[in-house]
Structures are given as structure tokens and as C-alpha cells.
Write a protein that holds these residues in place. Structure first.
Motif, PDB file in Angstrom:
ATOM      1  N   LYS A  90       3.328  12.315  -7.979  1.00 26.57           N
ATOM      2  CA  LYS A  90       4.290  12.617  -9.039  1.00 26.57           C
ATOM      3  C   LYS A  90       5.619  13.098  -8.462  1.00 26.57           C
ATOM      4  O   LYS A  90       5.647  13.817  -7.487  1.00 26.57           O
ATOM      5  CB  LYS A  90       3.679  13.694  -9.928  1.00 26.57           C
TER       6      LYS A  90
ATOM      7  N   ILE B  67      -5.354   3.330  -3.767  1.00 31.88           N
ATOM      8  CA  ILE B  67      -4.782   4.610  -4.199  1.00 31.88           C
ATOM      9  C   ILE B  67      -5.754   5.763  -3.933  1.00 31.88           C
ATOM     10  O   ILE B  67      -5.384   6.786  -3.359  1.00 31.88           O
ATOM     11  CB  ILE B  67      -4.408   4.541  -5.693  1.00 31.88           C
TER      12      ILE B  67
ATOM     13  N   SER C 213       1.915   6.938  -6.682  1.00 28.81           N
ATOM     14  CA  SER C 213       0.883   7.734  -7.328  1.00 28.81           C
ATOM     15  C   SER C 213       1.131   9.227  -7.154  1.00 28.81           C
ATOM     16  O   SER C 213       0.441  10.042  -7.722  1.00 28.81           O
ATOM     17  CB  SER C 213      -0.489   7.371  -6.771  1.00 28.81           C
TER      18      SER C 213
ATOM     19  N   ILE D  94      -5.536  13.156  -8.900  1.00 28.78           N
ATOM     20  CA  ILE D  94      -5.008  11.788  -8.901  1.00 28.78           C
ATOM     21  C   ILE D  94      -5.782  10.907  -9.872  1.00 28.78           C
ATOM     22  O   ILE D  94      -5.204  10.094 -10.591  1.00 28.78           O
ATOM     23  CB  ILE D  94      -5.021  11.212  -7.469  1.00 28.78           C
TER      24      ILE D  94
ATOM     25  N   ASN E 267      -0.973  18.535 -13.732  1.00 23.80           N
ATOM     26  CA  ASN E 267      -1.255  17.116 -13.858  1.00 23.80           C
ATOM     27  C   ASN E 267      -0.398  16.405 -14.896  1.00 23.80           C
ATOM     28  O   ASN E 267      -0.418  15.189 -14.985  1.00 23.80           O
ATOM     29  CB  ASN E 267      -2.725  16.901 -14.232  1.00 23.80           C
TER      30      ASN E 267
ATOM     31  N   MET F 112      -4.530  11.684 -13.246  1.00 23.93           N
ATOM     32  CA  MET F 112      -3.212  11.133 -13.518  1.00 23.93           C
ATOM     33  C   MET F 112      -3.281   9.628 -13.781  1.00 23.93           C
ATOM     34  O   MET F 112      -2.647   9.122 -14.708  1.00 23.93           O
ATOM     35  CB  MET F 112      -2.266  11.412 -12.369  1.00 23.93           C
TER      36      MET F 112
ATOM     37  N   VAL G 299       0.837  -1.191   0.000  1.00 29.47           N
ATOM     38  CA  VAL G 299       0.000   0.000   0.000  1.00 29.47           C
ATOM     39  C   VAL G 299       0.876   1.248   0.000  1.00 29.47           C
ATOM     40  O   VAL G 299       0.638   2.193  -0.736  1.00 29.47           O
ATOM     41  CB  VAL G 299      -0.929  -0.007   1.231  1.00 29.47           C
TER      42      VAL G 299
ATOM     43  N   LEU H 281       2.377   1.707  -3.482  1.00 35.16           N
ATOM     44  CA  LEU H 281       1.394   2.168  -4.455  1.00 35.16           C
ATOM     45  C   LEU H 281       1.078   3.627  -4.252  1.00 35.16           C
ATOM     46  O   LEU H 281       0.986   4.399  -5.199  1.00 35.16           O
ATOM     47  CB  LEU H 281       0.102   1.359  -4.311  1.00 35.16           C
ATOM     48  N   THR H 282       0.920   4.030  -2.991  1.00 32.75           N
ATOM     49  CA  THR H 282       0.480   5.400  -2.765  1.00 32.75           C
ATOM     50  C   THR H 282       1.619   6.382  -2.994  1.00 32.75           C
ATOM     51  O   THR H 282       1.389   7.481  -3.456  1.00 32.75           O
ATOM     52  CB  THR H 282      -0.110   5.567  -1.359  1.00 32.75           C
TER      53      THR H 282
END
Lengths: 294, 325
Positions: A293, B201, A291, B239, B322, B242, A284, A287-288
Motif C-alpha cells: 500500500k 504476490i 501489492s 496482504i 489494512n 488487502m 513480478v 505486481l509485488t
């Protein structure tokens, strides 16, 4: 608990519980069927609760577990070696491009980035591996291709950027080289992120069947997933001369094929299905972070 | 005398100061950073071998590849491979399948994952952990095992679904012989395997929202649904955007495992299950047609690359933050 269970929340619980059942149901069918006898399957089909609980299928597989043990060995070996080397290669590269004072930071970062955008294609990779590197039926073919991937490098770079630069500067003033800094400072400080990467890598190696499918046709290099493909595709695999040749079954033995197939699946996939969720928090986190950037 | 000599030497040294200085600087920089370069070296070599060397594959489709002659010495064939490739219906079918499946996966997968994340967000930590763990399990398994799982459900003789149909007095369905059911089964399989990942996520993104927004909304009398649509969704939009871009960039690629293992590579199902990746694989391994396989691969790489650039450009235009690069 009941006092704050509003109708809305009850609905949410019902929906999510149904979704969870849907997620687990197919696995439970596999598990249940593996304890069913051949005649019960023929009569009632696959089911979660076996009509009469039997261990015949497992006894049959364990009767001569040579192939299974061997494929476990190959799978464990590729996973352990691949994960260990992949950890080093990915993290050291990521460390270099995470350092703001590194002269070749941007070209090397672009080198990774571009590798994610454009692919030479399956055919070229195949020719390179088989013809140029001569890796057909070599264990290296099951390890090398996954050692480094752009996505994991960027993931680790994200982690490593959070380490304070001052640490490295003071170590350098004390005369430490980059290798020393990497081993004695960076690695100990990034244990949690290394654990995350290790899990991603090992999951990739453990679940791989693609490399075996492409680069190996020898039983001695069969991985668990590939063994499962053969069992799944070939309905009669366990009755075939192939299975006898592999020692999976004895000649003339009546084989509970249907249940045995499912039992093979349980034996091959079961252990990891229990182990990986235990380390879920690392997944987890990976993954986070991935995500976000940067 | 000595002094004069020194003077001369200095003059010689400064004959081309710019060039010598630049090279010297480069060498000095290189030596100063050698430690980090050595650390990066193994990764550099591996990336080069496995991601850059295969770029010679861009030549392959224009060659009449002969195994005995190798890549460089095989004769050129012009566009013959492409002509052959685009003449057949298979690539067109595979391309159509690839794009339509990916579009459905993106829309439905994103929608469901956001829904689940929003639901989890309403619950206490303990339940979240339980649900998350269970929803995440399919993510951990290989597509091979997923193939087993779907076989257990859809097996034509013993599968759970057909037994249920028989019990209800209906005719059993020959799932693995009829392509018309597979769009639904494949979409279900993709959602089943990916929903935990997506939900994690988006849930993490929701957890990052300042709780003051919700307090203010509550004071203004906004209900839970209103809060979800007016606060949660807009705030995690970056998010979502993206994640969607990342998927659009890969719209020409598909998860080989899903399309190969779940339908058991049954040729009867190809009309509904063949995608570019499985087509390339089959051309290469089963048919040994290197020309066609590499032409299809190049088509996929180039169009995929252009799509990434275009989507990124569009996103950059609408919202600088983004974009990916």
C-alpha cells in the motif's frame, strides 16, 4: 539434491508439476493440432502429438499472408504507439503527484484515485467515443482509452517516491526546470520501473480485443486478437466467403479448417507467449510493489 | 510631494489586503509550480476525458435516449428504464451469476494461490523460478487465446475431453449446449489464468518474513505444517486481506473476457454464463437498447461504489492498517 528430498518435498514437487502440466496442456493441444491433417483430426480429434506431422495448415496460411501481416501491423502499431505515449503520460503525472513540494499534489492524487472508484459505464464511454469524438473505425480509438489508468499511475508513484528529493532540489538550485529534471534525472534513474510499466502497457495493448470489438468493424483496423475471435467463433470462417474475400484462402481450395484454426492461434499468440515470459521478472516486481500500500 | 503620492498609493493597495493577497498568493503558487503542472497536464486531460466525462452516463438511464437528439436534448423518462430492467429476469440472473462467481473466485482463488505460495516457499530458488514461470504463462495470454485453449479441450466433436470420454466407453457431452457444466468450467478457467499472479504476490510476501521466526519455531520442535499455519499464514494475513478487499470492491464487475470468450458467447449457456457486464454489452451492441444498458450500468456503478465504501469501512473498524483509504 536427492539427499535433502524429503517425502514432503516430493509431494510438493509432484503437486506443482501436475499444476504446471495443467497450465500448459491446453496450449500444447493447440500446438499439436496445428500440425495435424484434417482427416486425422476428424478421426482422432485434437491431440498433442499429431498422428502424422504435416505443415499443410501453415502453408495454407502463409500462401497469402496479407491479412495476417496486416493485422500484425495494426497490433504492433497500436502496441508501440500506445506504450510509448502511455509511458510518458503515466510517468509524468505520477512524478508530479510523487513530489511532496508540489502544491496541487493532493487534489491531483485524489483525481486519480476517484477515477478508479466510480465509472460512468460502458454506454456513456461508447457514446462519447463514437458520437462526440467521432472515433468509430479510427486507430485512435484503439490507443487513447488505455493511455492512462489509475492503477498504473499509483504504481509509478510508488516507484518514484523512492527517489531522493535532494536530487531535484540541487538540480533546481542549478537552475534546471521541471521538464529538464524529469527527462535528465528521473527517467534515467527509473529505467527498471519504466520497463515494468512498459511491459504492463504493451501486454494490455497486445492482448486487447475489447476496443476493436466496440469501436471498429473495418478489416483494415483488425487486431490479432479480434481476428482470432472471428476465427474461433466462426467454425467455418476459413471456408466462408469472408475468408476468400480477405484472401485467407483461394476459392475452390479444400481447407483444413480445424487445424488451420489452431495454426492461426499459434501464429497470432505464439510469439508473445515466448517473449513475455522472458521479461517476467519485471512483471513480478510490478505486481509485488503494487501489492504494497502507498 | 512624491512621498505623499507613494503614501496614498500604499493606502489604496491595502484597501482589501486580504483578498488581493490571497489571489496574489494563488497566482504566485501557480506560477511557481507551473513546471510540474505542465508535466501532469496530458495525464490530467486524458483522465478527465476517459474517466470523468463518461460520468454523464449517470443521466442516461433517466432519459429516453434518441440518437438524433443527443444526450442533453433527449426527453426525460423518469424511472421507466429501471422498471423495465428490474421487471425482466435477465438482470436478476446476471447479478446473481456475477456475485456467486466472484465469491467462488475470491475464496478458491485465494486459497489455491496461498497454498501454491506456501509450497514454493519450501523449495529452492531454482525450482521456484521454473514453477513460477510456467504457472504465470496463462496470465500473459488474452482471453481470446484462452477461448481457443478451452475449445481445444471441450469441443463437442474433436475436443480432448470428449475423445477421452468416448475412449472410456462413455457418451460424449455437449459442453457448449448445456449450461450445467459451465460454473465448473468458468471457475477452472479463472483459477487457471490467475493462479500464477496470486502465487507470485503471496510468495513475495512470504519471502519478506524474518527467518528468525522459523528458527525459533524449529528449536521449539514445530514441524513444517505447524510453521506454515502458525507463522507464514498469520504473517501474510495483511496482504491476503488487502487482496480480498480489492476483489470484494469489484464484486459487481466481472472479467468480460472470461465470460464472453470462453463460452464463445453461446446463447444457450446464458443461464450460467451471463454476468452484468455481458448483459450490458449485449443490450448496447446487439440490441441497441441504450436505456436498459445504461440503467444496468448505473446499477452496477452505484452498488459497486457502495460496496467499496462498506468493505473499506469494515476493514478500517477491525484493522486500521489494512484499509485502503
Amino acid at each position: 539434491m536427492n539427499r535433502n528430498l524429503s517425502p514432503g518435498k516430493t509431494l510438493i514437487h509432484l503437486f506443482l508439476a501436475a499444476l504446471c502440466v495443467a497450465c500448459l496442456y491446453p496450449f500444447l493441444v493447440i500446438l499439436g493440432t496445428s500440425f495435424q491433417s484434417q482427416s486425422d483430426i476428424l478421426k482422432h480429434g485434437y491431440s498433442i502429438v499429431p498422428k502424422a506431422f504435416t505443415l499443410t495448415t501453415y502453408r495454407m496460411i502463409m500462401h497469402d499472408p496479407g491479412v495476417l501481416i496486416h493485422t500484425y501491423g495494426v497490433t504492433i502499431a497500436t502496441t508501440v504507439i500506445g506504450t510509448a505515449i502511455g509511458l510518458w503520460v503515466t510517468t509524468s503525472y505520477a512524478f508530479a503527484i510523487s513530489r511532496k513540494d508540489y502544491a496541487y499534489r493532493s487534489p491531483l492524487a485524489f483525481f486519480v484515485f476517484f477515477s478508479m472508484l466510480f465509472h460512468g459505464g460502458m454506454v456513456a464511454t461508447y457514446i462519447m467515443m463514437v458520437k462526440w469524438l467521432g472515433l468509430k473505425n479510427s486507430m485512435l480509438a484503439l490507443i487513447l482509452p488505455y493511455l492512462i489508468s489509475g492503477w498504473f499511475v499509483l504504481l509509478m508513484k510508488g516507484f518514484l517516491q523512492t527517489l531522493p528529493e535532494a536530487l531535484f532540489e540541487s538540480a533546481k538550485i542549478d537552475g534546471a526546470g521541471e521538464l529538464y529534471i524529469f527527462i535528465r534525472i528521473v527517467i534515467p534513474l527509473s529505467k527498471p520501473s519504466l520497463a515494468t510499466l512498459a511491459l504492463f502497457l504493451s501486454l494490455q495493448y497486445w492482448n486487447d480485443w475489447w476496443l476493436t470489438l466496440l469501436y471498429s468493424d473495418r478489416e483494415s483496423l483488425m487486431t490479432l486478437q479480434y481476428l482470432l475471435i472471428r476465427v474461433l467463433k466462426n467454425m467455418e470462417f476459413l471456408n466462408s466467403s469472408e475468408a476468400i474475400q480477405y484472401g485467407l484462402v483461394k476459392e475452390g481450395m479444400e481447407v483444413p479448417t480445424l487445424g488451420a484454426r489452431m495454426a492461426m492461434c499459434v501464429m497470432a499468440a505464439g510469439p508473445m507467449l515466448v517473449v513475455f515470459p522472458l521479461f517476467q521478472k519485471y512483471f513480478v516486481r510490478g505486481l509485488t510493489v503494487g501489492s504494497v500500500k502507498g | 510631494m512624491n512621498n505623499v503620492n507613494l503614501q496614498v498609493r500604499r493606502n489604496v493597495d491595502s484597501a482589501s489586503p486580504a483578498r488581493l493577497g490571497a489571489i496574489g498568493r494563488r497566482v504566485r503558487t501557480f506560477r511557481k509550480h507551473i513546471g510540474l503542472t505542465l508535466l501532469a497536464l496530458p495525464g490530467l486531460v486524458l483522465l478527465f476525458v476517459f474517466h470523468y466525462v463518461p460520468l454523464f452516463g449517470l443521466l442516461l438511464p433517466f432519459k429516453n435516449y434518441r440518437y438524433d437528439l443527443g444526450v442533453w436534448h433527449s426527453p426525460w423518462s423518469g424511472l421507466a428504464n429501471f422498471e423495465f430492467l428490474f421487471k425482466g429476469q435477465t438482470l436478476i440472473r446476471a447479478t446473481r451469476n456475477t456475485i456467486s462467481y466472484n465469491l467462488v473466485f475470491i475464496v478458491l482463488g485465494t486459497f489455491l494461490a496461498v497454498c501454491v505460495a506456501l509450497m514454493l516457499f519450501e523449495l529452492g530458488k531454482r525450482f521456484v523460478k521454473l514453477y513460477q514461470t510456467i504457472l504465470f504463462i496463462p496470465y500473459f495470454i488474452s482471453w481470446v487465446v484462452a477461448g481457443f485453449a478451452f475449445r481445444a479441450l471441450f469441443d463437442m466433436d474433436y475436443g480432448v475431453v470428449n475423445r477421452l470420454l468416448v475412449m472410456l466407453g462413455r457418451e460424449p457431452v455437449l459442453w457448449y449446449n448445456d449450461p450445467k457444466y459451465w460454473p465448473y468450467i468458468l471457475v477452472a478457467a479463472a483459477v487457471w489464468k490467475g493462479i500464477g499472479y496470486g502465487a507470485v504476490i503471496y510468495y513475495a510476501a512470504l519471502m519478506g518474513i524474518d527467518s528468525e521466526y522459523y528458527e525459533a519455531a524449529r528449536i521449539d520442535g514445530a514441524g513444517k505444517l505447524r510453521q506454515a499455519f502458525s507463522i507464514s499464514v498469520p504473517l501474510i494475513k495483511p496482504i491476503i486481506v488487502m487482496m480480498v478487499i480489492l476483489q470484494i470492491g469489484k464484486i459487481f464487475y466481472s472479467d468480460f473476457g472470461l465470460f464472453y470468450n470462453v463460452p464463445l458467447n453461446s446463447s444457450l449457456l446464458y443461464p450460467a454464463t451471463d454476468v452484468i457486464d455481458t448483459f450490458v454489452y449485449r443490450s448496447l451492441i446487439d440490441m441497441g437498447d441504450i436505456g436498459m444498458a445504461s440503467a444496468a450500468g448505473l446499477f452496477q456503478s452505484v452498488v459497486g461504489f457502495v460496496l467499496v465504501l462498506i468493505t473499506n469501512f469494515i476493514v478500517k473498524r477491525t484493522n486500521e492498517e489494512n484499509s485502503l483509504f
